[in-house]
Design a protein around this motif. Structure first.
Motif, PDB file in Angstrom:
ATOM      1  N   LYS A 100       0.836  -1.200   0.000  1.00  0.00           N
ATOM      2  CA  LYS A 100       0.000   0.000   0.000  1.00  0.00           C
ATOM      3  C   LYS A 100       0.872   1.251   0.000  1.00  0.00           C
ATOM      4  N   ALA A 101       1.944   1.245   0.804  1.00  0.00           N
ATOM      5  CA  ALA A 101       2.856   2.393   0.835  1.00  0.00           C
ATOM      6  C   ALA A 101       3.544   2.569  -0.512  1.00  0.00           C
ATOM      7  N   LEU A 102       3.890   1.457  -1.161  1.00  0.00           N
ATOM      8  CA  LEU A 102       4.509   1.519  -2.482  1.00  0.00           C
ATOM      9  C   LEU A 102       3.565   2.180  -3.486  1.00  0.00           C
ATOM     10  N   ASN A 103       2.340   1.693  -3.547  1.00  0.00           N
ATOM     11  CA  ASN A 103       1.383   2.253  -4.501  1.00  0.00           C
ATOM     12  C   ASN A 103       0.997   3.685  -4.152  1.00  0.00           C
ATOM     13  N   ASP A 104       0.916   3.991  -2.863  1.00  0.00           N
ATOM     14  CA  ASP A 104       0.609   5.370  -2.452  1.00  0.00           C
ATOM     15  C   ASP A 104       1.721   6.315  -2.902  1.00  0.00           C
ATOM     16  N   GLY A 105       2.976   5.827  -2.819  1.00  0.00           N
ATOM     17  CA  GLY A 105       4.098   6.661  -3.257  1.00  0.00           C
ATOM     18  C   GLY A 105       4.065   6.911  -4.753  1.00  0.00           C
ATOM     19  N   VAL A 106       3.756   5.876  -5.530  1.00  0.00           N
ATOM     20  CA  VAL A 106       3.627   6.057  -6.975  1.00  0.00           C
ATOM     21  C   VAL A 106       2.500   7.032  -7.282  1.00  0.00           C
ATOM     22  N   GLU A 107       1.368   6.874  -6.579  1.00  0.00           N
ATOM     23  CA  GLU A 107       0.228   7.774  -6.807  1.00  0.00           C
ATOM     24  C   GLU A 107       0.600   9.220  -6.491  1.00  0.00           C
ATOM     25  N   ARG A 108       1.340   9.422  -5.423  1.00  0.00           N
ATOM     26  CA  ARG A 108       1.755  10.789  -5.067  1.00  0.00           C
ATOM     27  C   ARG A 108       2.553  11.417  -6.211  1.00  0.00           C
ATOM     28  N   CYS A 109       3.450  10.637  -6.795  1.00  0.00           N
ATOM     29  CA  CYS A 109       4.240  11.137  -7.926  1.00  0.00           C
ATOM     30  C   CYS A 109       3.344  11.421  -9.124  1.00  0.00           C
ATOM     31  N   VAL A 110       2.456  10.485  -9.432  1.00  0.00           N
ATOM     32  CA  VAL A 110       1.586  10.629 -10.604  1.00  0.00           C
ATOM     33  C   VAL A 110       0.743  11.884 -10.510  1.00  0.00           C
ATOM     34  N   ARG A 111       0.227  12.176  -9.340  1.00  0.00           N
ATOM     35  CA  ARG A 111      -0.657  13.338  -9.195  1.00  0.00           C
ATOM     36  C   ARG A 111       0.108  14.657  -9.336  1.00  0.00           C
ATOM     37  N   MET A 112       1.427  14.613  -9.298  1.00  0.00           N
ATOM     38  CA  MET A 112       2.222  15.819  -9.507  1.00  0.00           C
ATOM     39  C   MET A 112       2.335  16.174 -10.994  1.00  0.00           C
ATOM     40  N   ALA A 113       2.185  15.171 -11.863  1.00  0.00           N
ATOM     41  CA  ALA A 113       2.257  15.397 -13.314  1.00  0.00           C
ATOM     42  C   ALA A 113       1.434  14.315 -14.005  1.00  0.00           C
ATOM     43  N   PRO A 114       0.117  14.308 -13.806  1.00  0.00           N
ATOM     44  CA  PRO A 114      -0.714  13.176 -14.245  1.00  0.00           C
ATOM     45  C   PRO A 114      -0.683  12.893 -15.736  1.00  0.00           C
ATOM     46  N   GLU A 115      -0.502  13.926 -16.554  1.00  0.00           N
ATOM     47  CA  GLU A 115      -0.500  13.703 -17.998  1.00  0.00           C
ATOM     48  C   GLU A 115       0.778  13.021 -18.476  1.00  0.00           C
ATOM     49  N   GLN A 116       1.818  12.989 -17.618  1.00  0.00           N
ATOM     50  CA  GLN A 116       3.098  12.416 -18.030  1.00  0.00           C
ATOM     51  C   GLN A 116       3.276  10.962 -17.597  1.00  0.00           C
ATOM     52  N   TYR A 117       2.227  10.374 -17.011  1.00  0.00           N
ATOM     53  CA  TYR A 117       2.302   8.958 -16.648  1.00  0.00           C
ATOM     54  C   TYR A 117       1.988   8.112 -17.881  1.00  0.00           C
ATOM     55  N   GLN A 118       2.481   6.887 -17.910  1.00  0.00           N
ATOM     56  CA  GLN A 118       2.293   6.012 -19.060  1.00  0.00           C
ATOM     57  C   GLN A 118       0.925   5.331 -18.974  1.00  0.00           C
ATOM     58  N   TRP A 119      -0.107   6.103 -19.247  1.00  0.00           N
ATOM     59  CA  TRP A 119      -1.469   5.614 -19.094  1.00  0.00           C
ATOM     60  C   TRP A 119      -1.885   4.637 -20.185  1.00  0.00           C
ATOM     61  N   GLU A 120      -1.129   4.527 -21.261  1.00  0.00           N
ATOM     62  CA  GLU A 120      -1.492   3.550 -22.294  1.00  0.00           C
ATOM     63  C   GLU A 120      -1.096   2.128 -21.898  1.00  0.00           C
ATOM     64  N   TYR A 121      -0.466   1.987 -20.716  1.00  0.00           N
ATOM     65  CA  TYR A 121      -0.086   0.682 -20.174  1.00  0.00           C
ATOM     66  C   TYR A 121      -1.254   0.148 -19.349  1.00  0.00           C
ATOM     67  N   LYS A 122      -1.548  -1.147 -19.491  1.00  0.00           N
ATOM     68  CA  LYS A 122      -2.685  -1.739 -18.775  1.00  0.00           C
ATOM     69  C   LYS A 122      -2.294  -2.008 -17.321  1.00  0.00           C
ATOM     70  N   ARG A 123      -2.205  -0.940 -16.550  1.00  0.00           N
ATOM     71  CA  ARG A 123      -1.724  -1.033 -15.171  1.00  0.00           C
ATOM     72  C   ARG A 123      -2.750  -1.681 -14.247  1.00  0.00           C
ATOM     73  N   PHE A 124      -4.037  -1.477 -14.493  1.00  0.00           N
ATOM     74  CA  PHE A 124      -5.056  -1.925 -13.552  1.00  0.00           C
ATOM     75  C   PHE A 124      -5.492  -3.369 -13.822  1.00  0.00           C
ATOM     76  N   ARG A 125      -4.514  -4.243 -13.953  1.00  0.00           N
ATOM     77  CA  ARG A 125      -4.810  -5.666 -14.090  1.00  0.00           C
ATOM     78  C   ARG A 125      -4.720  -6.331 -12.724  1.00  0.00           C
ATOM     79  N   VAL A 126      -5.474  -7.390 -12.541  1.00  0.00           N
ATOM     80  CA  VAL A 126      -5.428  -8.139 -11.283  1.00  0.00           C
ATOM     81  C   VAL A 126      -5.076  -9.588 -11.602  1.00  0.00           C
TER      82      VAL A 126
END
Length: 300
Positions: A256-282
């Motif tokens: 959870k801390a790992l993902n929260d840290g990534v999210e914190r970074c993403v929200r600083m520059a959301p358009e620059q994240y690699q959103w074309e990657y299928k990240r939300f797989r389970v």
């Protein structure tokens, strides 16, 4: 023929100013948007999952900007890989938070740099090589002809690339225990079920690697998140200490801390994240496949 063309394009782009590379990349991203290619569909799906609070026009605009940023990233690679480091280094216009990294290294403690697919991660990998002995996990590109170019570029400041196998991980841990720096991409979907667990990212259950948590426990290193934000004329580097929970022996707490840290970074520059990657797989695959063409969000 395809590989030769890509190598030629990378070499050609290295002859252009960085601003020209970015302009070409934005154009390619805009074209991909209007053609409605698969990356657009995946990006829009991810935006809907990650930013439900935004209006549809806002998400559409953010999706378009994201594809343009991905185009910029692709067009920058030739410049970053093939230009001398002093020319690339001149485009680092601001660095935020590196003092804490240097303090950790000065104390003899190793540093694990968690660099999500945000901004231009190649810049971060090169910059950390300036701060100390560094090791980074490396998986050869699908196009083997590019392997020598990528290796030469990433190792030109002394960083050592190691494979993602037992021997490579042992070298990485050894580097950390000796007070060096190790770079890991924390937001890749692990290839097998045994390599990760489902944890929440951006409010969505997401299969998340356990590798970083295990390596931190083995090495006693200090964890930082880092990314190179694309700004006018160059880059702003960010180094952010991870939350203490990332060192927890409880894997769920650490992830959870790992993902929260990534999210914190993403929200600083959301358009620059690699959103074309299928990240939300389970994994194992659950009852919901967010990337199925007929999937619709639950608006209840």
């Amino acid at each position: 023929m395809k590989n030769r063309l890509i190598k030629f394009l990378l070499w050609s782009s290295s002859l252009l100013p960085l601003g020209a590379c970015r302009a070409i990349g934005r154009g390619l991203g805009t074209l991909a948007w209007w053609l409605g290619v698969s990356p657009r569909r995946v990006t829009e799906r991810n935006m809907g999952l990650a930013f439900p609070e935004l209006s549809e026009p806002q998400r559409e605009q953010l999706s378009k900007r994201s594809l343009q940023a991905t185009g910029e990233l692709a067009a920058e690679m030739g410049y970053i890989w093939n230009r001398p480091w002093d020319q690339v280094r001149a485009h680092i216009l601001e660095i935020v938070g590196d003092d804490a990294v240097r303090e950790a290294l000065a104390s003899g403690r190793g540093v694990m740099l968690l660099g999500p697919h945000l901004g231009n991660w190649e810049i971060v990998g090169l910059h950390i090589s300036e701060m100390g002995d560094s090791v980074a996990l490396y998986e050869p590109p699908h196009m083997q002809q590019l392997d020598s170019m990528v290796r030469a570029a990433r190792q030109r400041l002394g960083s050592v690339l190691v494979p993602t196998d037992a021997r490579g991980l042992a070298k990485l841990v050894k580097c950390l225990k000796k007070g060096g720096i190790a770079g890991i991409l924390p937001d890749q979907v692990p290839p097998v079920v045994e390599s990760g667990e489902n944890s929440v990212f951006m409010g969505v259950p997401t299969f998340t690697m356990t590798l970083a948590s295990k390596l931190l426990a083995k090495s006693g290193a200090q964890a930082f998140f880092g990314f190179a934000e694309r700004i006018s004329g160059g880059y702003r580097l960010h180094y952010i200490p991870a939350d203490e929970d990332i060192y927890s022996a409880d894997v769920e707490v650490s992830l959870k801390a790992l993902n929260d840290g990534v999210e914190r970074c993403v929200r600083m520059a959301p358009e620059q994240y690699q959103w074309e990657y299928k990240r939300f797989r389970v994994r194992p695959r659950g009852p919901v496949d967010y990337y199925a063409r007929d999937w619709q969000p639950d608006n209840d």
